[in-house]
Design an enzyme around this catalytic site. Sequence first.
Site, PDB file in Angstrom:
ATOM      1  N   HIS A  66       1.762   2.272  -3.516  1.00 31.43           N
ATOM      2  CA  HIS A  66       0.705   3.067  -4.146  1.00 31.43           C
ATOM      3  C   HIS A  66       0.781   4.519  -3.679  1.00 31.43           C
ATOM      4  O   HIS A  66       0.712   5.460  -4.467  1.00 31.43           O
ATOM      5  CB  HIS A  66      -0.673   2.527  -3.765  1.00 31.43           C
ATOM      6  CG  HIS A  66      -1.069   1.275  -4.481  1.00 31.43           C
ATOM      7  ND1 HIS A  66      -0.943   1.125  -5.844  1.00 31.43           N
ATOM      8  CD2 HIS A  66      -1.616   0.126  -4.023  1.00 31.43           C
ATOM      9  CE1 HIS A  66      -1.401  -0.072  -6.188  1.00 31.43           C
ATOM     10  NE2 HIS A  66      -1.804  -0.696  -5.111  1.00 31.43           N
ATOM     11  N   GLY A  96     -12.854  -1.309  -8.763  1.00 29.92           N
ATOM     12  CA  GLY A  96     -12.514  -0.824 -10.102  1.00 29.92           C
ATOM     13  C   GLY A  96     -11.937  -1.864 -11.020  1.00 29.92           C
ATOM     14  O   GLY A  96     -11.357  -1.519 -12.045  1.00 29.92           O
ATOM     15  N   TYR A  97     -12.083  -3.147 -10.672  1.00 28.12           N
ATOM     16  CA  TYR A  97     -11.356  -4.178 -11.417  1.00 28.12           C
ATOM     17  C   TYR A  97     -12.211  -4.998 -12.370  1.00 28.12           C
ATOM     18  O   TYR A  97     -11.801  -6.067 -12.801  1.00 28.12           O
ATOM     19  CB  TYR A  97     -10.642  -5.098 -10.424  1.00 28.12           C
ATOM     20  CG  TYR A  97      -9.493  -4.409  -9.739  1.00 28.12           C
ATOM     21  CD1 TYR A  97      -8.200  -4.502 -10.243  1.00 28.12           C
ATOM     22  CD2 TYR A  97      -9.687  -3.615  -8.619  1.00 28.12           C
ATOM     23  CE1 TYR A  97      -7.150  -3.855  -9.638  1.00 28.12           C
ATOM     24  CE2 TYR A  97      -8.641  -2.955  -8.007  1.00 28.12           C
ATOM     25  CZ  TYR A  97      -7.371  -3.078  -8.519  1.00 28.12           C
ATOM     26  OH  TYR A  97      -6.328  -2.414  -7.924  1.00 28.12           O
ATOM     27  N   HIS A 105     -13.766  -6.898  -5.809  1.00 24.09           N
ATOM     28  CA  HIS A 105     -12.873  -6.238  -6.769  1.00 24.09           C
ATOM     29  C   HIS A 105     -13.588  -5.939  -8.083  1.00 24.09           C
ATOM     30  O   HIS A 105     -13.422  -4.865  -8.648  1.00 24.09           O
ATOM     31  CB  HIS A 105     -11.666  -7.133  -7.083  1.00 24.09           C
ATOM     32  CG  HIS A 105     -10.578  -7.069  -6.067  1.00 24.09           C
ATOM     33  ND1 HIS A 105     -10.656  -7.714  -4.871  1.00 24.09           N
ATOM     34  CD2 HIS A 105      -9.380  -6.437  -6.078  1.00 24.09           C
ATOM     35  CE1 HIS A 105      -9.544  -7.485  -4.183  1.00 24.09           C
ATOM     36  NE2 HIS A 105      -8.763  -6.712  -4.886  1.00 24.09           N
ATOM     37  N   ILE A 106     -14.366  -6.905  -8.561  1.00 19.32           N
ATOM     38  CA  ILE A 106     -14.964  -6.704  -9.889  1.00 19.32           C
ATOM     39  C   ILE A 106     -16.424  -6.280  -9.834  1.00 19.32           C
ATOM     40  O   ILE A 106     -16.954  -5.779 -10.825  1.00 19.32           O
ATOM     41  CB  ILE A 106     -14.796  -7.951 -10.801  1.00 19.32           C
ATOM     42  CG1 ILE A 106     -15.657  -9.127 -10.338  1.00 19.32           C
ATOM     43  CG2 ILE A 106     -13.334  -8.363 -10.877  1.00 19.32           C
ATOM     44  CD1 ILE A 106     -15.706 -10.268 -11.352  1.00 19.32           C
ATOM     45  N   PHE A 107     -17.078  -6.448  -8.682  1.00 24.61           N
ATOM     46  CA  PHE A 107     -18.491  -6.063  -8.608  1.00 24.61           C
ATOM     47  C   PHE A 107     -18.736  -4.838  -7.731  1.00 24.61           C
ATOM     48  O   PHE A 107     -19.847  -4.310  -7.706  1.00 24.61           O
ATOM     49  CB  PHE A 107     -19.351  -7.237  -8.133  1.00 24.61           C
ATOM     50  CG  PHE A 107     -19.350  -8.380  -9.102  1.00 24.61           C
ATOM     51  CD1 PHE A 107     -19.827  -8.218 -10.396  1.00 24.61           C
ATOM     52  CD2 PHE A 107     -18.838  -9.622  -8.743  1.00 24.61           C
ATOM     53  CE1 PHE A 107     -19.800  -9.263 -11.310  1.00 24.61           C
ATOM     54  CE2 PHE A 107     -18.821 -10.675  -9.653  1.00 24.61           C
ATOM     55  CZ  PHE A 107     -19.296 -10.493 -10.940  1.00 24.61           C
ATOM     56  N   GLU A 129      -0.552  -0.959 -10.490  1.00 22.72           N
ATOM     57  CA  GLU A 129      -0.043  -1.817  -9.417  1.00 22.72           C
ATOM     58  C   GLU A 129       1.484  -1.950  -9.443  1.00 22.72           C
ATOM     59  O   GLU A 129       2.060  -2.596  -8.573  1.00 22.72           O
ATOM     60  CB  GLU A 129      -0.671  -3.221  -9.507  1.00 22.72           C
ATOM     61  CG  GLU A 129      -2.162  -3.275  -9.216  1.00 22.72           C
ATOM     62  CD  GLU A 129      -2.503  -3.061  -7.752  1.00 22.72           C
ATOM     63  OE1 GLU A 129      -1.609  -3.239  -6.899  1.00 22.72           O
ATOM     64  OE2 GLU A 129      -3.651  -2.695  -7.461  1.00 22.72           O
ATOM     65  N   GLU A 156       0.825  -1.210   0.000  1.00 26.19           N
ATOM     66  CA  GLU A 156       0.000   0.000   0.000  1.00 26.19           C
ATOM     67  C   GLU A 156       0.861   1.262   0.000  1.00 26.19           C
ATOM     68  O   GLU A 156       0.487   2.278  -0.599  1.00 26.19           O
ATOM     69  CB  GLU A 156      -0.958  -0.006   1.202  1.00 26.19           C
ATOM     70  CG  GLU A 156      -1.925  -1.173   1.245  1.00 26.19           C
ATOM     71  CD  GLU A 156      -2.712  -1.367  -0.039  1.00 26.19           C
ATOM     72  OE1 GLU A 156      -2.931  -0.388  -0.771  1.00 26.19           O
ATOM     73  OE2 GLU A 156      -3.106  -2.514  -0.317  1.00 26.19           O
TER      74      GLU A 156
END
Length: 781
Positions: free
Chosen positions: A567, A700-701, A695-697, A593, A564
């Site tokens: 980032h 942002g992935y 992550h996907i729902f 990433e 983290e």
Amino acid sequence: MLMASRVTLTRSVHPLLKRTPRFFAPNHLPKSHPCPLWSSSFSLCLHKSTVTTSSSSFCPSSRSLSISCSSLSAPSMAASAAVDETINSNPLLQDFDFPPFDVVEAKHVRPGIRTLLKKLEGDLEQLERTVEPSWPKLVEPLEKIVDRLSVVWGIVNHLKSVKDSPELRSAIEEVQPEKVKFQLRLGQSKPLYNAFKAIQESPDWQTLSDARKRIVESQIKEAVLNGVSLEDAEREHFNKIQQELERLSHKFDENVLDATKKFEKLITDKKEIEGLPATALGLAAQTAVSKGHKDASAENGPWVITLDAPSFISVMQHARNRTLREEVYCAYVTRASSGDLDNTAIIDQTLKLRLEKAKLLGYNNYAEVSMATKMATVAKAEELLEELRSASWDAAVQDVEDLKIFSKKQGALEADDLTHWDINFWSERLRESKFDINEEELRPYFSLPKVMDGLFTLAKMLFGIEIEPADGLAPVWNNDVKFYCIKDSSGSPIAYFYFDPYSRPSEKRGGAWMDEVVARSRVLSRNGTSARLPVAHMVCNQTPPVGNKPSLMTFREVETVFHEFGHALQHMLTKQDEGLVAGIRGIEWDAVELPSQFMENWCYHRDTLMGLAKHYETGESLPEDIYLKLLAARTFRAGSLSLRQIRFASVDLQLHTKYVPGGSESIYDVDRRVSERTQVIPPLPEDRFLCSFSHIFAGGYAAGYYSYKWAEVLSADAFSAFEDAGLEDIKAVKETGHKFRETILALGGGKAPLEVFVEFRGREPSPEALLRHNGLLAASA
């Protein structure tokens, strides 16, 4: 939001919120983003009294964020003085240097967001009336509008992630459609779109800087993806889809959080939790106390087991009670899949609407929409995943075989029938046997204060920065939150960040993420000369201090903090003054990433690890032989862990390319089909991990989970530059670190990521370093 990447038992992860690095796009403005990377909607890797800073050059939100009633479009003269007073005292509408996290409450959200939206609506109308195809008449006023909404919505969205309450949820849910409506209005503005097109087609185009060209190109592309070219009925349908997708995403996220909180197992018989280490027993007793069992103790119980990461992972890795492991595992992989919290219908509707949106925009599927703003194409992403899958498969098969042989030697009754709730338990026993490493016994060497000191020492060596505590300078949302100032070599502040380290299951979402609070910006300078300085927050969910002991971390938690912080460094060390592409903004999602995964490599660097691994009581350094074993264990089960990530990435792409909502195949059929090629042990028939795949729902992935593997290739190759220079050569490491800072960290979204990588590395990326680091190079060959 950028979120931590591995959704494995070794690392708690929760999707970042949803703040995409594209700030013109209404649907990409902050929403909630994971560590994997975003959160307030752009959290990387998921999730107040006014204070004036002593640094005159710093203003995260700028004076222009201050909103008074007189500046609003036209409150009726009849509006009550009480309402005016409420608005004037609303902390979300005040001028501040740092967000007033300590005093913002649910009651401020509705009036605050509505007043802000009314003001921004007026600003947008004014901009459209006066817009010209020039930087001062187009981009600068646009950045101010986008930034105000981003900062204020980011505050409430962040609080929902770290200080959740029914009142805050309800308030956000009520105003969210109004916020989305404004974002759509902004993203579909034809006057602004035409002005950007005019800049691109003007004779002066070639004189623009790389960063300004990227902004123009990005805004044009995002406007098209936001439906600017759609007319009337189609645009109305598109906007309804966007509103509904936003609502579904929030509901999905809330269901996961509620389902995670709902599971509690009270244990009174110590035999049932044999094997759990002292830290886990202490945490379970501490949880029991918070649930009303006032006399609970680590030694005598009772103990409460939850699905929160520190508790869940301890049970999976250490509980000898196989029945307990099975119960907790099954509860975990079926979260949010039944009753009022069932996410199945939400997933189906989300996929259906994403496909409709893609078709409206002229694409074949949603993955193509996703890839329109990424480095990869669908074909390239699938090609990489297959290359890594084939390199990992035989190693993963061998991993399972090794566990069967080992558990049989230990007399395990389940040796011939190892299943999901056995794998992590026996993996830990094999790791302890093979490398003589017990992660729990290592905790005393990884106290949070020492880890942070070591991390900051590394950052100073690599990037020439000083990181100092600045607690008290900015309001915080919880007493455990720390605040830091980053200074350059001359001692001048260049950035700030918050760090919220501990698990708080009752109010804080799981996982780890980084997000921006404000971005660096020339236009939003406080004093008109120095750029506004960036501010970030890092959120983790590690074991809190127990009794008088500091937070003692597992090695995986150490890696998560480094991740983290990578980032955060890209956000904070940017030298980009154009706010729309500063820091993590504007960087293609499959490249974002890179810095986070790059930083994880330093956890295995001898001097770095030895510098932070000090026994919290004696001050003794980690024994050399233990360090060598950690190094040797780095590739332990690398094939299995790689396949797990590939399963997630592959099912994500399948759902967004091949899956037909309402067709003969269910979402679970897709997962099972993908798992045949990516899981040595097939998922349980009742496995519903998709129902908590935030992550996907809810992050942002979507059609972008492959980004973790894509960026892993980039990050491993970037670290290999330091290996090539010589990791023991401090001068060479510093020189390479300086180059990394001036390229990967400094340029932000102002230059295409492949160009930035080539500028740092001198060539295009290769997967060789990743396969070598994972011990899979021979398999690949």
